[in-house]
Motif scaffolding. Sequence first.
Motif, short mmCIF file in Angstrom:
data_model
loop_
_atom_site.label_atom_id
_atom_site.label_comp_id
_atom_site.label_asym_id
_atom_site.label_seq_id
_atom_site.Cartn_x
_atom_site.Cartn_y
_atom_site.Cartn_z
N GLU A 43 -29.54 37.03 24.63
CA GLU A 43 -30.42 37.61 24.16
C GLU A 43 -31.69 37.54 24.56
O GLU A 43 -31.95 36.53 25.16
CB GLU A 43 -30.65 37.10 22.53
CG GLU A 43 -29.27 37.18 21.70
CD GLU A 43 -29.36 36.38 20.52
OE1 GLU A 43 -30.32 35.56 20.26
OE2 GLU A 43 -28.35 36.50 19.82
N HIS A 45 -35.48 36.32 24.45
CA HIS A 45 -36.23 35.67 23.54
C HIS A 45 -37.63 35.96 23.97
O HIS A 45 -38.58 35.99 22.74
CB HIS A 45 -35.93 34.12 23.84
CG HIS A 45 -36.11 33.31 22.73
ND1 HIS A 45 -37.13 32.46 22.41
CD2 HIS A 45 -35.18 33.16 21.84
CE1 HIS A 45 -36.91 31.94 21.40
NE2 HIS A 45 -35.71 32.35 20.94
N GLU A 46 -37.92 36.22 25.15
CA GLU A 46 -39.33 36.70 25.49
C GLU A 46 -39.50 37.48 26.53
O GLU A 46 -38.74 37.31 27.48
CB GLU A 46 -40.29 35.47 25.67
CG GLU A 46 -40.51 34.32 24.68
CD GLU A 46 -41.23 33.04 25.18
OE1 GLU A 46 -42.02 33.02 26.29
OE2 GLU A 46 -40.87 32.09 24.48
N LYS A 56 -34.39 34.20 28.21
CA LYS A 56 -33.10 34.52 27.66
C LYS A 56 -32.56 33.41 27.23
O LYS A 56 -32.58 32.04 27.51
CB LYS A 56 -32.20 35.41 28.71
CG LYS A 56 -32.96 36.43 29.34
CD LYS A 56 -32.15 37.34 30.19
CE LYS A 56 -33.08 38.16 31.29
NZ LYS A 56 -33.90 37.94 31.82
N LEU A 57 -31.68 33.68 26.14
CA LEU A 57 -30.88 32.69 25.26
C LEU A 57 -29.57 32.97 25.37
O LEU A 57 -28.99 33.92 24.94
CB LEU A 57 -31.38 32.55 23.80
CG LEU A 57 -30.58 31.57 23.19
CD1 LEU A 57 -30.96 30.12 23.53
CD2 LEU A 57 -30.82 31.69 21.73
N LYS A 70 -31.67 28.22 27.00
CA LYS A 70 -32.36 29.02 27.04
C LYS A 70 -33.21 28.80 28.60
O LYS A 70 -33.58 27.88 29.09
CB LYS A 70 -33.56 28.51 26.30
CG LYS A 70 -34.93 29.48 25.88
CD LYS A 70 -36.03 29.10 24.88
CE LYS A 70 -35.40 29.10 23.50
NZ LYS A 70 -36.59 28.99 22.82
#
Length: 151
Positions: A43, A45-46, A56-57, A70
Motif C-alpha cells: 500500500e 503510505h505517502e 510504501k507498506l 515500511k
Amino acid sequence: MAIEGKVEAELELKSTPDMYFKRLKSEIHHAPNASSDKNHAIEVHEGDWETPGSVKLWTYTIDGRKETFKEKIEVDDQTMTVTMVAVGDHVLDRYKNYKLCVQIVPQENRAVAKISITVEKNDADVPDPHDYLQHVISVAKDIDEHLVAQS
C-alpha cells in the motif's frame, strides 16, 4: 561502533530489462499478484506508486512469520537501480538501518538482477539478513515468471 552486514545475489532474468525495471520502479503494487503466498499487500503510505521518495507498506510472510516493512523508494533510471530504505516496522527490530538494492543489468541476450541488502545491526548477535535475501530472491523470481507469462 557500527556493526555492518551485507548479503548479495544475482538472478538471471527471463523478462526484458525494461519490463522488469518498470515493474520495480512504478508497478510494484502488482507483486502480490505474482507471489501471493509471500507478499500479501503493498500500500502507498505517502506519495504515490511512481515518485521516488514515496513510502510504501508491505505485508508479507517470511519463514512462516507475517511481517510488515515500511520503505522509502529511491530510483536511479540511468543505472536501472531501485533502492528500498526501511523507515519502519519489523526489519528495524533487528537492524538499525536496512537498505535493499536491485539493479537490472542488461547483457547480451539477457539481463541480470543484482540484489544486495546492506544493514547496520543493532548488536553483534544479530545475524546477517540471509533470510531476507532468500525472500527477495524468491519474490524476484516470481515477478520475473509473471512478467514472462504476461508477454
